[in-house]
Design a protein around this motif. Structure first.
Motif, short mmCIF file in Angstrom:
data_model
loop_
_atom_site.label_atom_id
_atom_site.label_comp_id
_atom_site.label_asym_id
_atom_site.label_seq_id
_atom_site.Cartn_x
_atom_site.Cartn_y
_atom_site.Cartn_z
N ALA A 586 3.97 45.05 -34.38
CA ALA A 586 4.39 43.72 -33.95
C ALA A 586 5.89 43.58 -34.12
O ALA A 586 6.60 43.06 -33.24
CB ALA A 586 3.66 42.66 -34.76
N ARG A 587 6.41 44.06 -35.24
CA ARG A 587 7.84 43.97 -35.48
C ARG A 587 8.61 44.75 -34.41
O ARG A 587 9.62 44.29 -33.89
CB ARG A 587 8.16 44.51 -36.87
CG ARG A 587 9.52 44.12 -37.40
CD ARG A 587 9.65 44.43 -38.88
NE ARG A 587 8.92 43.51 -39.74
CZ ARG A 587 9.36 42.30 -40.09
NH1 ARG A 587 10.51 41.86 -39.64
NH2 ARG A 587 8.65 41.53 -40.87
N GLU A 588 8.07 45.90 -34.05
CA GLU A 588 8.73 46.72 -33.04
C GLU A 588 8.73 46.01 -31.69
O GLU A 588 9.72 46.04 -30.95
CB GLU A 588 8.02 48.07 -32.94
CG GLU A 588 8.95 49.17 -32.48
CD GLU A 588 8.30 50.54 -32.57
OE1 GLU A 588 7.35 50.69 -33.37
OE2 GLU A 588 8.74 51.43 -31.83
N ARG A 589 7.61 45.37 -31.38
CA ARG A 589 7.55 44.63 -30.11
C ARG A 589 8.60 43.53 -30.08
O ARG A 589 9.33 43.36 -29.10
CB ARG A 589 6.15 44.00 -29.93
CG ARG A 589 5.06 45.01 -29.63
CD ARG A 589 3.83 44.32 -29.05
NE ARG A 589 3.19 43.37 -29.96
CZ ARG A 589 2.24 43.69 -30.82
NH1 ARG A 589 1.83 44.93 -30.91
NH2 ARG A 589 1.71 42.77 -31.60
N ILE A 590 8.64 42.75 -31.16
CA ILE A 590 9.57 41.63 -31.23
C ILE A 590 11.02 42.14 -31.15
O ILE A 590 11.84 41.60 -30.40
CB ILE A 590 9.37 40.84 -32.54
CG1 ILE A 590 7.91 40.43 -32.68
CG2 ILE A 590 10.35 39.69 -32.66
CD1 ILE A 590 7.54 39.07 -32.24
N ASN A 591 11.31 43.21 -31.89
CA ASN A 591 12.67 43.74 -31.88
C ASN A 591 13.07 44.25 -30.49
O ASN A 591 14.19 44.04 -30.04
CB ASN A 591 12.82 44.88 -32.89
CG ASN A 591 12.78 44.37 -34.32
OD1 ASN A 591 12.95 43.16 -34.55
ND2 ASN A 591 12.54 45.25 -35.27
N THR A 592 12.13 44.92 -29.84
CA THR A 592 12.41 45.44 -28.50
C THR A 592 12.78 44.30 -27.56
O THR A 592 13.74 44.35 -26.80
CB THR A 592 11.17 46.16 -27.93
OG1 THR A 592 10.78 47.17 -28.84
CG2 THR A 592 11.47 46.79 -26.58
N LEU A 593 11.99 43.24 -27.65
CA LEU A 593 12.21 42.12 -26.76
C LEU A 593 13.55 41.44 -27.01
O LEU A 593 14.22 41.01 -26.08
CB LEU A 593 11.07 41.11 -26.94
CG LEU A 593 10.65 40.49 -25.63
CD1 LEU A 593 9.90 41.50 -24.81
CD2 LEU A 593 9.80 39.28 -25.89
N CYS A 594 13.91 41.35 -28.29
CA CYS A 594 15.20 40.73 -28.62
C CYS A 594 16.34 41.62 -28.15
O CYS A 594 17.42 41.14 -27.83
CB CYS A 594 15.32 40.50 -30.13
SG CYS A 594 14.18 39.25 -30.73
N ALA A 595 16.09 42.93 -28.10
CA ALA A 595 17.18 43.85 -27.80
C ALA A 595 17.44 44.02 -26.30
O ALA A 595 18.55 44.33 -25.91
CB ALA A 595 16.88 45.22 -28.42
N THR A 596 16.43 43.83 -25.46
CA THR A 596 16.66 44.11 -24.04
C THR A 596 15.93 43.14 -23.12
O THR A 596 14.89 42.60 -23.46
CB THR A 596 16.27 45.57 -23.68
OG1 THR A 596 16.55 45.78 -22.30
CG2 THR A 596 14.80 45.84 -23.93
N ASN A 597 16.51 42.98 -21.94
CA ASN A 597 15.90 42.17 -20.89
C ASN A 597 15.35 43.03 -19.76
O ASN A 597 14.86 42.53 -18.77
CB ASN A 597 16.96 41.23 -20.29
CG ASN A 597 17.06 39.93 -21.05
OD1 ASN A 597 16.12 39.14 -21.04
ND2 ASN A 597 18.16 39.70 -21.73
N ASP A 598 15.51 44.35 -19.93
CA ASP A 598 15.18 45.26 -18.84
C ASP A 598 13.69 45.62 -18.87
O ASP A 598 13.23 46.33 -19.76
CB ASP A 598 16.06 46.51 -19.00
CG ASP A 598 15.82 47.53 -17.90
OD1 ASP A 598 14.72 47.53 -17.30
OD2 ASP A 598 16.73 48.33 -17.64
#
Ligand code: ADP
Ligand code: MG
Length: 680
Positions: A586-598
């Motif tokens: 879950a943390r990885e999902r959230i971080n990914t989303l915060c990091a990119t819009n692509d």
């Protein structure tokens, strides 16, 4: 275990190899140890526990420590065989029980100071099942069968199937050798070569099969011809189009025009990121159909979306001589009758709707193009029902062209394997002037600040979404949370100027529609909703999205949800609220989303986290059931396999060349194994 033939047995690959010439010390066993071979003296054996928990427990000691050996089955037989004081050689999978190492059901034999002859330096370990083990068919016995089989097989039994130039170009191990070395490798390096050869073969053959289907379809499937760009298209393009098309939109339109003008049926998957502007491409393609005397339809996954498309399209083509109709599950019967009538008579040019369009009573006069929006899952049966709705040709019904538009990008490797038989367009460019959505993660105790932020955006005239999860497994609870959440939001915004829409799947359709359209028109400023608004909804004035319990959503789903904001020129924000406790994924999902819009990057990450089996719609595709290869880890190999398959089919589409004979024979023999359908 699904082993019916010798080939099946041969393809049951060991999942690891262990060194059976090596004897380890008991003290070396730690949490990471999986399999170990040790030698030592048996110092005790006792049957302990009563009835159901009865087991034989023995202690083995070497110079470094003591290891517990445990048997639950065949207790008395084993007990009789074992002698305290005797030296034994023991092999098995290690575990820990109350902090001390143990092996359950080890392989055990008397030990005379050296490992017995014939032990392999790399001995394969095979999977088995509990049931088989109980019948004496454990991994070891399976290995023996495989060894016997390999002993019987001659080189001609496993003939080479890859063409010589590929073997050479990639310096691949020959097939016969590869099967031997993957089971009983002489050296680790040989194993690695065998593995990569067989992985390549798997991927390459899959690509080749799909390539064959695709080229066969290209050759044999007749399609209606959109020969000209006509009056409607041109008029719309020059007078109604509210903006300049992006380069990607133009490119895709060209691809569609080429396909639909070719005389063969188009079967194209359009991949575009959220907000890349697929709708307008769809509309232009439909105008192309109408210009050529055909009807077109667009199928949306939800009623909300169908209605939105209908309104948007009607608005865009206002003043043009074009009949556009709407058909959904809840269309009133009088309206419905009228729409059905004009579709059948040909009066209607464009039909917008839900899957209701695919149902039997819907007949077209001359359907030339069907567009499936926001969906990459589009089953065989659904396609088939579309085919029947085509236009009458000289020799029967000619199926309409089909354009499937994805909801979110699919990882490239997945598209190549699961949808490789479709033609495929990518829109990897967003309309100009879009600002990236600012995405942040906040813990739930920051809700007051988040609400203040919403108020700030509302004061500038913007709108906001607040999304609640509604997950099947916890539906009732989630629903309660949604209602509670809605009441809370009302309490946060007591000002009379602020109005709130609530939209969820449990409301009567009418109520939902009303709430939805009030938000669309700006009469309400806040929408509290479940994921019913996940795909497609387009309210460019909305600039904030808050996702409650964001940890409960999947990555692609969050990306798709977030795509509801950032659709206008204003800077938009997405706030992911979670509890303090988050697991690693879950943390990885959230971080990914915060990091990119692509969306393309997010799709790759999603595949990495979840693995291919879980990505929506691919489970049953059957094309991802590789025994050795992984589309995540072997991406480079997959791309090579695809390139090689393409180049071979380019030169020799029916595999008639001498060099490709091995391939052809092999594929013919394998034919029964995979069920391919003309409509894929
Ligand atoms: P999606 O690909 O997610 O379905 P839409 O087709 O809903 O995206 O388009 C998103 C928004 O972008 C819409 O408001 C649409 O009018 C706008 N849009 C589409 N193409 C362009 C363009 N070339 N220039 C500017 N805005 C565009
Ligand atoms: Mg869309």
């Amino acid at each position: 275990m699904n082993i019916f033939t010798f080939q099946d047995l041969l393809e049951l690959y060991p999942y690891r190899h262990v060194d059976r010439t090596k004897i380890s010390r008991i003290r070396e066993i730690d949490q990471q140890t999986e399999y170990i071979q040790v030698a030592g003296r048996l110092i005790s054996k006792d049957i302990v526990g009563d009835k159901r928990a009865r087991r034989l427990v023995a202690q083995l000691r070497d110079v470094s420590g003591t290891l517990e050996l445990v048997w639950f089955q065949g207790i008395h037989g084993v007990q009789k065989l074992l002698q305290v004081g005797q030296e034994y050689l023991v092999f098995g999978r290690t575990g820990f029980y109350l902090g001390s190492p143990q092996i359950t059901h080890p392989e055990i034999e008397p030990y005379a100071g050296a490992t017995p002859e014939g032990r392999n330096f790399l001995e394969p370990v095979y999977p088995s099942t509990e049931k088989l083990k109980q019948r004496g068919m454990g991994g070891r016995q399976i290995g023996k069968l495989t060894q016997t089989l390999l002993g019987m097989l001659k080189e001609r039994d496993l003939p080479e199937n890859l063409p010589p130039q590929i073997l050479q170009a990639l310096s691949l191990m020959p097939r016969y050798a590869a099967f031997r070395q993957i089971h009983f490798p002489a050296q680790p390096a040989e194993y690695a070569k065998a593995l990569s050869r067989l992985k390549f073969e798997e991927l390459f053959l899959a690509q080749l099969r799909m390539g064959l289907i695709k080229s066969q379809r290209h050759r044999s499937s007749q399609g209606v011809v959109f020969g000209q760009v006509g009056e409607l298209f041109n008029r719309f393009y020059s007078r109604h189009l509210p903006f300049e098309l992006t380069g990607a939109q133009k490119r895709v339109l060209k691809e569609i025009r080429r396909d639909t003008g070719s005389g063969r049926q188009m079967n194209r998957l359009l991949q575009g990121d959220v907000g890349s502007g697929k709708t307008i491409v769809a509309l232009l393609a439909m105008l192309l159909a109408v210009d050529n005397g055909f009807q077109a339809c667009i199928v949306a996954p939800t009623e909300i979306l169908a209605r939105q498309h209908f309104l948007a399209i009607s608005e865009l083509v206002k003043g043009m001589p074009l009949e556009v109709g709407l058909l959904t599950g809840s269309s009133r019967s009088r309206e419905r009758k009228k729409t059905l009538g004009s579709a059948a008579s040909g009066e209607l040019h464009i039909l917008v709707g839900t899957h209701a369009i695919l149902e039997d009573p819907v007949l077209f006069h001359r359907l030339g193009l069907a567009i499936i929006d926001e969906q990459h899952r589009f089953g065989v049966a659904q396609r088939a029902s579309l085919w029947k709705k085509g236009a009458q040709g000289l020799s029967g019904i000619i199926p309409p062209h089909v354009l499937v538009m994805t909801a979110t990008p699919i990882p490239r490797t997945l598209a190549m394997t699961a949808y490789g038989d479709l033609d495929y367009s990518v829109m990897d460019e967003l309309p100009p002037g879009r600002q990236p959505i600012g995405t942040v993660h906040r813990y739930e105790d920051k809700r007051p600040q988040v609400m203040d932020f919403i108020r700030h955006e509302l004061s500038k005239g913007r709108q906001a979404y607040i999304i609640f999860p509604l997950i099947e497994e916890s539906e009732t609870l989630d629903y309660e949370n949604l209602i509670k959440g809605y009441e809370n939001v009302k309490a946060w915004f007591p000002e009379p100027k602020y109005w709130i829409s609530r939209v969820d799947g449990r409301q009567p359709a009418g109520e939902r529609e009303t709430n939805m359209s009030r938000f669309l028109s700006g009469d309400t400023q806040i929408m509290v909703a479940t994921t019913v608004i996940e795909v497609g909804v387009n309210v460019p004035n909305a600039s904030v999205m808050v996702v409650e319990s964001a940890e409960k959503f999947g990555l692609s789903q969050l990306h798709q949800l977030r795509g509801r904001v950032g659709r206008g020129a204003e800077k938009s924000f997405c706030i992911l609220l979670t509890g303090r406790k988050l697991n690693k994924d879950a943390r990885e999902r959230i971080n990914t989303l915060c990091a990119t819009n692509d969306g393309f990057k997010i799709a790759e990450k999603d595949l990495e986290i979840r693995g291919p089996g879980d990505i929506e719609g691919t489970r049953q595709s059957g094309m991802l059931n590789f025994k050795l290869a992984s589309i995540v880890q072997d991406r480079a190999l997959l791309e090579r396999a695809r390139d090689m398959a393409e180049s071979i089919l380019d030169k020799d589409p029916e595999l008639r060349a001498e060099d490709n004979k091995g391939l052809r024979t092999f594929l013919m023999l394998q034919k029964g194994k995979t069920q391919w359908s003309k409509i894929s």
